[in-house]
Motif scaffolding. Structure first.
Motif: not given
Length: 279
Positions: A75-76, A79-82, A225, A230
């Motif tokens: 999930e983390a 959320s940082n890929t987008w 982000r 990350y």
């Protein structure tokens, strides 16, 4: 043979479109077997070395641990890929538009080529590690500096590919259109632009592999982000498994974008033979 019978026999002997697509997919998978085997052998050797050497996971995690931790933190990661994907696509779109407009100006006005090309070459000598913090300082921590840095990294291969493609125009076709009193724009549209397509897509494939890396490095310089942030946080927390999990995500993202460029190339130039047929 009657025309109806000839058409019927042709339809009976030619494979249906679904069969041809399946055959093409099977051929693509067959060509990918060597790369898959090499990758599997590398990962197996890596896993075996970690198991036998007893090296700490905080120094070199095994591939199985990387995949496991990546799944647990999916999930983390997503959320940082987008944000990284948004910066990549935005910067690449800007790069594509700027390279196309610049190539047209240089093709129509040779003095523009003599004036701008040395500047563009010099822009590629700027170290990204030095220019990225300045761009973030000038434009803030939002999306704009990341788009600009991705465009800076990716536009030059596209520009050079387009210019080289224009130069590869068949002289006879250009002279024929010129003898028919075609305008310069008409010659460009009917002869020079189509001749540049193979070169353009070659440059497109090169640039798209740099785009994700450029976006991640831009996030390193300053972002809220993204995969770059990350990776930076995971490194600061001494979690190489999460660092490598993010690297795997960025690699998969790059491969997906590369595959999209190949699909677009096949749609735009269906007459162009694939690498397998060229040999």
């Amino acid at each position: 043979m009657q025309p109806d019978e000839s058409l019927k026999s042709t339809l009976m002997t030619s494979p249906p479109p679904s069969d041809s697509r399946l055959a093409a997919l099977g051929a693509a998978l067959y060509r990918a077997i060597p790369a898959l085997l090499a990758g599997f052998a590398f990962l197996a050797a890596w896993e075996l070395y970690v198991d036998l050497s007893g090296i700490k996971p905080s120094i070199l995690p095994a591939p199985s641990r990387i995949l496991n931790q990546g799944w647990l933190n999916r999930e983390a990661l997503m959320s940082n890929t987008w944000p990284t994907l948004g910066a990549t696509l935005g910067g690449f779109a800007l790069s594509l538009a700027f390279a196309f407009v610049s190539s047209i100006l240089m093709d129509f006005m040779p003095f523009m080529r003599r004036a701008l090309l040395p500047i563009f070459i010099a822009s590629q000598t700027l170290p990204l590690v030095a220019i990225a913090p300045l761009v973030v300082l000038w434009f803030g921590f939002g999306l704009l500096p990341k788009i600009l840095l991705v465009a800076l990294v990716t536009f030059f291969p596209l520009l050079v590919a387009l210019l080289k493609g224009y130069e590869a125009t068949d002289r006879d076709i250009a002279e024929l259109l010129n003898s028919m009193k075609a305008s310069r724009w008409c010659i460009f549209r009917l002869a020079r632009l189509p001749s540049s397509l193979p070169y353009f897509f070659a440059g497109l494939r090169i640039s798209i592999t740099y785009a994700v890396v450029g976006a991640i490095f831009a996030e390193y310089a300053g972002a809220a982000r993204g995969l770059g942030i990350y990776i930076l946080n995971a490194k600061n927390n001494f979690r190489p498994d999460l660092v490598l999990a993010a690297v795997v995500v960025s690699a998969v993202l790059t491969l997906c974008l590369f595959g999209v460029t190949l699909m677009i190339e096949r749609l735009v130039m269906p007459w162009q033979p694939s690498g397998e047929h060229r040999r």
